[in-house]
Design an enzyme around this catalytic site. Structure first.
Site, PDB file in Angstrom:
ATOM      1  N   GLY A  16      27.579  22.992  44.494  1.00 45.03           N
ATOM      2  CA  GLY A  16      27.188  23.617  43.236  1.00 45.03           C
ATOM      3  C   GLY A  16      25.687  23.590  43.073  1.00 45.03           C
ATOM      4  N   GLU A  17      25.234  24.214  41.968  1.00 43.88           N
ATOM      5  CA  GLU A  17      23.810  24.223  41.692  1.00 43.88           C
ATOM      6  C   GLU A  17      23.583  24.363  40.206  1.00 43.88           C
ATOM      7  OE1 GLU A  17      21.760  27.671  43.204  1.00 43.88           O
ATOM      8  OE2 GLU A  17      23.624  28.811  43.251  1.00 43.88           O
TER       9      GLU A  17
ATOM     10  N   GLN B  61      19.970  24.335  37.121  1.00 46.79           N
ATOM     11  CA  GLN B  61      18.663  24.922  36.874  1.00 46.79           C
ATOM     12  C   GLN B  61      17.586  24.333  37.774  1.00 46.79           C
ATOM     13  OE1 GLN B  61      17.392  24.557  32.832  1.00 46.79           O
ATOM     14  NE2 GLN B  61      15.591  25.836  33.092  1.00 46.79           N
TER      15      GLN B  61
ATOM     16  N   GLY C 179      18.305  21.922  40.487  1.00 48.96           N
ATOM     17  CA  GLY C 179      18.735  21.266  41.709  1.00 48.96           C
ATOM     18  C   GLY C 179      20.063  21.773  42.215  1.00 48.96           C
ATOM     19  N   GLU C 180      20.512  21.147  43.296  1.00 51.11           N
ATOM     20  CA  GLU C 180      21.760  21.543  43.939  1.00 51.11           C
ATOM     21  C   GLU C 180      22.557  20.297  44.298  1.00 51.11           C
ATOM     22  OE1 GLU C 180      20.469  23.725  47.335  1.00 51.11           O
ATOM     23  OE2 GLU C 180      19.927  25.520  46.191  1.00 51.11           O
ATOM     24  N   VAL C 181      23.871  20.506  44.519  1.00 53.80           N
ATOM     25  CA  VAL C 181      24.746  19.440  44.994  1.00 53.80           C
ATOM     26  C   VAL C 181      25.340  19.886  46.321  1.00 53.80           C
ATOM     27  CG1 VAL C 181      26.726  17.970  44.474  1.00 53.80           C
ATOM     28  CG2 VAL C 181      25.316  18.842  42.608  1.00 53.80           C
TER      29      VAL C 181
ATOM     30  N   ASP D  93      32.425  15.134  29.475  1.00 57.06           N
ATOM     31  CA  ASP D  93      32.992  16.263  30.227  1.00 57.06           C
ATOM     32  C   ASP D  93      34.144  15.786  31.104  1.00 57.06           C
ATOM     33  OD1 ASP D  93      33.348  18.833  31.080  1.00 57.06           O
ATOM     34  OD2 ASP D  93      31.704  18.827  32.518  1.00 57.06           O
TER      35      ASP D  93
END
Length: 862
Positions: free
Chosen positions: A576-577, A579, A581-583, A718
Site C-alpha cells: 500500500g501507499e 501521502q 510513504g509506502e508499505v 481502525d
C-alpha cells in the site's frame, strides 16, 4: 464563429444527444419515500409557497394576515394572528397552507410573534388537520392516539416536531389549542418531500388479531385515516408511512405500542377465496412500472410472503379484463422481512386492484409503494377505431387512449436539443470571455467550502496534523433545500441561527502536549478522550491514538530499536501507499540476530522471514519525518503476542524505514473470504474450510490484543479484519495497514476530498462527535467479530449506502429504537450475538471492557 468552435459543437452534439435521450427515458423510475431523508423545508420560510396559497380563518389586521405566518420571517407585524382571543370552548381558528400537490410531510416547525421584542404571543399547544382533496379534513394523531402537539414556550425560538406517523396531504391546517383565554400568533413551516406515488387511498380488509404463545398480537392498521367499519376505505395508513417492519413482527420500531404494530396482517381462515384484495386509488392516470410490497417471512410462526398476486387496472370507468400476475420465489430458509418487487408492465391506470394469495396461514405487509409516470392523454375527441363495439354510434366519438411512447421520445429529443443549444452557447461564452474569471471565483469558493466544511472526524483522520484553518463564523443557512435532522423529539432551533458543531481548528495545534484537564476548558472543545499522535501521516495507515497521560513514552531522542542492514532485504510486493510513504512486503535475512531476547521467530535457522517495511519518501516534509519518528517510538513499546511487533529500523540514510512483522496468511479479511464454513456447501465446492471453534479462537486473540492496548490507554481507531494478520495455526496479530491499501478503499468514506473514515466500523459518537475512546474500539470489535463470523462475505451494513450509514448513527443518538443493527450471523450462537449487541450499546459506559469481552469469549469456547 471559429472553425474550432464549430467542430467542438458537432462533437458535443454527438456525445450529449444520446446521453440526454437516455437520461430522459430512464428518468421515470421513482423509488419509494424514505422518511429519514424526506425532511426538506417545503417553502414557507424560503417563499416557494406563494402568498395566495396561505390562508386563515381570520386575522387581527392586514399586517398579521396569513401570508405573514412564515417561519423565521419578521414581515408585517411578525406573524399570523387570528382575529380575537382564542377561547377554550371555541378553538376553530386555523392557518392553512396549500402545497398545490400531494406531499409526504414528516416534520413541522412553529414559532411565535417576536417582532423585534415588541410581540410576545405564541401557541403553547396546537393541532394539525390535513386534507388530500380540500373537502375531507382529517385530524392528525400520533401513534398513541394523541392529537395535541406541544408548541412554543417563547416568541422567538423555533420548535421542530416530528410527525409520527407522517401525513400525506395537499392542504395542512395549524390550529392553536389553549386551556384558557389568550392571544396567540404563529409562524410555521412544513418539512417533507413530494409524494411521488400519487396514491390517495387504499381500501383493504381490517387487520386481524393473532394469539401467539398466549400473547395477543394486533395486526390492525392503527393509523389509517379513512373510514373503518367492516373494512378500511378511502384512507391511507401504515402501508404508506415509510416505516418497514422488523424481521420479528412481534417487535416494533416504536415505543409503548403493542406487538405486531408495524404490520397489517390477515389469516387465511377468514378468506375462503384464498386471497386478500386491496384496491389503490391514485390522483390521476399513471403509467405504472412496479409495485413493491414489504412482507414478513417469519415462517416458523406460519407467516410467509404471498404465493401469488393478481392485479387489475382501471383507467376509465371499467376494469381491464386482462390482469397482471406475478409469483415470487418462496423462501423457507431466510426468515427476514423483505421487499417483493412486482412488475406492472407499464399499465395505464388511475386505480389498481390486487389480490394477494396466501402461501401459509398468515400474510403480513408493512409497506406498499408504486413507481409510475404520469400518463398522457389526448384531450380532443378521437375518431372511432376500426373494430369498435357495434352498438357505438358514429356520432359518439369515444375517446381512446393514445400510445404515448413515441410522443415521449419526441418530447425528450426536443428538450435535449434545447438543452444542448443553451449549453453550447454557455460553453462558448465561458471559454472565450469568462474562463479566467470563473476559475478564480470557483477556486475561492472551493477554498472557503473546504475551510468551513472540515469536520471533526476528518481532522482527526487527517493526513497532516499541523493543518490549520480559520474557524467559520456562525451563520444562517441559506440553502432552500437543507434537510432538518433533529437530534431529539423536542429539538429547539434558535431563531435566525443554524447552530453548527465548532470547527476543530478552534483547538490549538499543541493540544497533544496539554494535560487532559487543560483540554476541556470552557470554550475549547475536547473532541477525543485520547490526544492524537500521527494517525496516518506516513503511509495512510492508522496507528494509534495515545492519551496524554502516556505521552512520556515519546520523551527522549534515542530510538530504542537496533539498525537493520538494508542489504538483507528482498522486496516482494507493494502492500500500500499513503501521502508520504509506502508499505512493502519483504523477505529479511538474519532477522533473529537483531531482535530482543524476549522475541523469537517460528522459523528455522538461516531461513528468511516475511516482514512489512514502512518507508518514508525522501521528499517528505519535516512534519512527516517527525511523525515517522513518533510512530517508531510508539510501536517500540508495544510488546504483546497479538500485536504486530516492530522488529527493526533503517535510520542511517533515506528513505527512513521501520520493519514490522508480517504473517504468511495475509490479513484476516482476505483469509476468511477464501474459506467457507464447514458443511455441505464447502464439500460440494471443494473449498477450504474454517471451523467455528477456529473462528472463535481468532476472535479471542483479537480481544486479547485489544485488552493489552486498552491497558495502556491506547485507542486503535481502525479495528477491522483488514487490520488483523493471520499466521500459522490461526495465530492473529493486530496491525494498521488497512487504510493504505487500495484493496480496501471502499471501506473508507471520503470527507470533502481530504480524509477518509471507516464509518461502517465506527461508533455513533465517533462519527457525530469525533470522540475516539476504548469504548469506540469496543464498538469496532463488535463489527470485526460480525465480519469474522460471516467469513467477510460482505461489508457491514451492505444494504445501506454510506449516507444511510451516517443517518443510522443519528438514530443511535436519538435512541428511539429505529436504529439498524447488524443481523445475527447464521453460525453465531445467541450468547456471542448478545455480546456483539452489547458492544453497540448507545451508552459508551455500558459497553463491556475488552477484559470482559475476552473473558466471555473464553467462557464460550466450544
Amino acid at each position: 464563429m471559429k472553425a474550432r468552435s464549430r467542430f467542438e459543437m458537432n462533437h458535443l452534439w454527438k456525445i450529449i444527444f444520446p446521453l440526454s435521450l437516455l437520461l430522459y427515458l430512464s428518468g421515470n423510475v421513482k423509488s419509494q419515500v424514505n422518511p429519514s431523508v424526506c425532511r426538506s423545508p417545503l417553502g414557507m420560510s424560503g417563499r416557494q409557497i406563494l402568498d395566495e396559497d396561505i390562508s386563515a380563518s381570520s386575522q387581527w389586521s392586514e399586517s398579521t394576515a396569513a401570508k405573514y405566518g412564515r417561519l423565521d420571517s419578521e414581515e408585517g407585524d411578525g406573524a399570523w394572528c387570528p382575529e380575537s382571543t382564542i377561547e377554550p370552548e371555541n378553538m376553530n381558528e386555523f392557518l392553512q397552507i396549500d402545497l398545490r400537490s400531494l406531499h409526504f410531510i414528516t416534520l413541522v416547525g412553529t414559532q411565535g410573534r417576536h417582532a423585534g421584542g415588541i410581540g410576545n404571543e405564541f401557541a403553547q399547544t396546537y393541532k394539525i388537520k390535513y386534507s388530500r382533496d380540500g373537502s375531507r379534513w382529517i385530524s392528525w394523531r400520533n401513534r398513541q392516539g394523541k392529537e395535541v402537539i406541544e408548541g412554543n414556550r417563547n416568541a422567538y425560538d423555533i420548535v421542530l416536531k416530528d410527525l409520527e406517523p407522517p401525513i400525506i396531504a395537499r392542504f395542512v391546517r395549524f390550529m392553536p389549542v389553549i386551556d384558557h383565554s389568550m392571544n396567540v400568533c404563529m409562524r410555521v413551516e412544513l418539512y417533507g418531500c413530494e409524494w411521488l406515488d400519487g396514491l390517495v387511498s387504499y381500501n383493504a380488509p381490517l387487520g386481524q388479531e393473532m394469539i401467539l404463545h398466549d400473547q395477543e398480537v394486533y395486526l390492525n392498521d392503527s393509523v389509517y385515516d379513512g373510514a373503518i367499519l367492516y373494512s378500511m376505505t378511502e384512507g391511507l395508513g401504515q402501508l404508506t408511512d415509510g416505516m418497514c417492519g422488523l424481521d420479528d413482527f412481534t417487535l416494533s420500531h416504536v415505543y409503548n405500542v403493542w406487538p405486531g404494530y408495524d404490520y397489517v396482517g390477515w389469516t387465511n381462515e377468514s378468506f375462503p377465496n384464498g386471497y386478500v384484495e386491496i384496491m389503490f386509488e391514485f390522483d390521476r392516470t399513471r403509467n405504472f412500472t412496479t409495485m413493491k410490497v414489504h412482507c414478513n417471512n417469519m415462517f416458523s410462526q406460519r407467516v410467509k410472503v404471498f404465493q401469488k398476486v393478481v392485479c387489475y387496472f382501471r383507467s376509465d370507468l371499467d376494469w381491464e379484463p386482462t390482469p397482471v400476475s406475478f409469483s415470487p420465489v418462496m423462501d423457507d430458509v431466510n426468515p427476514s422481512a423483505r421487499f417483493v418487487t412486482v412488475s406492472l408492465q407499464n399499465h395505464m391506470a388511475s386505480a389498481i386492484k390486487c389480490q394477494y394469495y396466501f402461501s401459509d396461514m398468515w400474510m403480513m405487509f408493512s409497506e406498499i409503494t408504486f413507481q409510475s409516470d404520469t400518463a398522457m392523454y389526448n384531450t380532443t375527441l378521437a375518431p372511432r377505431k376500426t373494430g369498435a363495439p357495434p352498438n357505438t354510434q358514429p356520432g359518439d366519438n369515444p375517446v381512446h387512449k393514445v400510445d404515448d411512447s413515441n410522443t415521449r421520445i419526441l418530447i425528450g429529443c426536443l428538450v435535449a436539443i434545447i438543452f444542448i443549444l443553451v449549453a453550447i452557447i454557455v460553453i462558448i461564452l465561458w471559454r472565450q470571455v469568462w474562463q479566467k474569471v470563473l476559475e478564480k471565483v470557483s477556486r475561492r469558493m472551493l477554498d472557503d467550502e473546504l475551510t468551513a466544511s472540515l469536520s471533526i472526524q476528518s481532522e482527526a483522520f487527517s493526513c497532516n496534523n499541523n493543518l490549520t484553518s480559520s474557524a467559520p463564523s456562525e451563520q444562517e443557512s441559506s440553502s432552500t433545500y437543507e434537510r432538518i435532522f433533529p437530534l431529539g423529539a423536542d429539538y429547539q432551533e434558535p431563531s435566525r441561527l443554524v447552530r453548527k458543531l465548532p470547527d476543530v481548528s478552534q483547538v490549538s495545534e499543541d493540544t497533544a502536549s496539554k494535560s487532559p484537564q487543560s483540554s476541556t476548558q470552557e470554550g475549547v472543545p475536547h473532541y477525543a478522550e485520547a490526544d492524537i499522535v500521527n494517525l496516518q501521516g506516513v503511509t495512510g495507515g492508522n496507528t494509534y491514538a495515545v492519551p496524554a497521560v502516556t505521552m512520556d513514552l515519546l520523551s527522549g531522542k534515542d530510538i530504542p530499536i537496533e539498525e537493520f542492514p538494508r542489504k538483507l532485504f528482498t522486496f516482494k510486493e507493494k502492500l500500500g501507499e499513503g501521502q508520504f510513504g509506502e508499505v512493502h512486503l519483504c523477505e529479511a535475512e538474519d532477522m533473529e540476530e537483531f531482535m530482543d531476547k524476549d522475541f523469537s521467530f517460528d522459523v528455522s535457522e538461516n531461513q528468511t522471514v516475511l516482514v512489512a517495511v514502512k518507508m518514508l519518501r525522501a521528499d517528505a516534509n519535516k512534519n512527516a519525518r517527525n511523525d515517522f519518528l513518533k510512530e517508531i517510538k510508539i510501536m517500540s513499546r508495544l510488546k504483546d503476542p497479538n500485536i504486530i511487533r516492530l522488529l527493526g529500523v533503517c535510520m542511517s540514510s533515506d528513505p527512513l524505514c521501520m520493519i514490522t512483522e508480517y504473517m504468511e496468511n495475509g490479513d484476516l479479511n482476505q483469509f476468511l473470504s477464501r474459506h467457507e464454513p464447514e458443511g455441505m456447501i464447502a464439500l460440494l465446492s471443494n473449498a477450504p474450510t474454517v471451523s467455528y471453534s477456529n473462528l472463535q479462537h481468532m476472535a479471542t486473540q483479537i480481544a486479547s490484543g485489544m485488552k493489552y492496548l486498552s491497558s495502556l490507554n491506547f485507542v486503535h481507531r481502525d479495528l477491522a479484519t483488514r487490520n488483523c494478520l493471520v499466521g500459522k495455526n490461526y495465530t492473529i496479530k493486530i496491525a494498521d495497514f488497512g487504510m493504505s491499501r487500495n484493496l480496501y478503499s471502499g471501506d473508507y468514506y471520503r470527507i470533502q476530498g481530504r480524509a477518509v473514515l471507516p464509518i461502517r466500523w465506527m461508533s455513533w459518537e465517533s462519527i457525530l462527535l469525533g470522540k475516539f475512546t476504548t469504548a469506540s474500539d469496543v464498538w469496532a470489535f463488535g463489527v470485526t467479530l460480525w465480519e469474522t463470523l460471516t467469513f467477510c462475505k460482505e461489508q457491514p451494513y451492505s444494504q445501506l449506502s454510506d449516507e444511510q450509514v451516517i443517518e443510522n448513527t443519528g438514530e443511535f443518538f436519538r435512541d428511539q429504537r429505529r436504529q439498524i443493527y447488524l443481523p445475527q450471523p447464521a453460525m453465531c450462537p445467541d450468547p456471542i450475538y448478545k455480546l456483539m449487541l452489547s458492544c453497540w450499546h448507545r451508552n459508551a459506559k455500558e459497553r463491556p471492557s475488552f477484559q470482559e469481552i475476552h473473558r466471555v469469549l473464553l467462557e464460550n469456547t466450544p
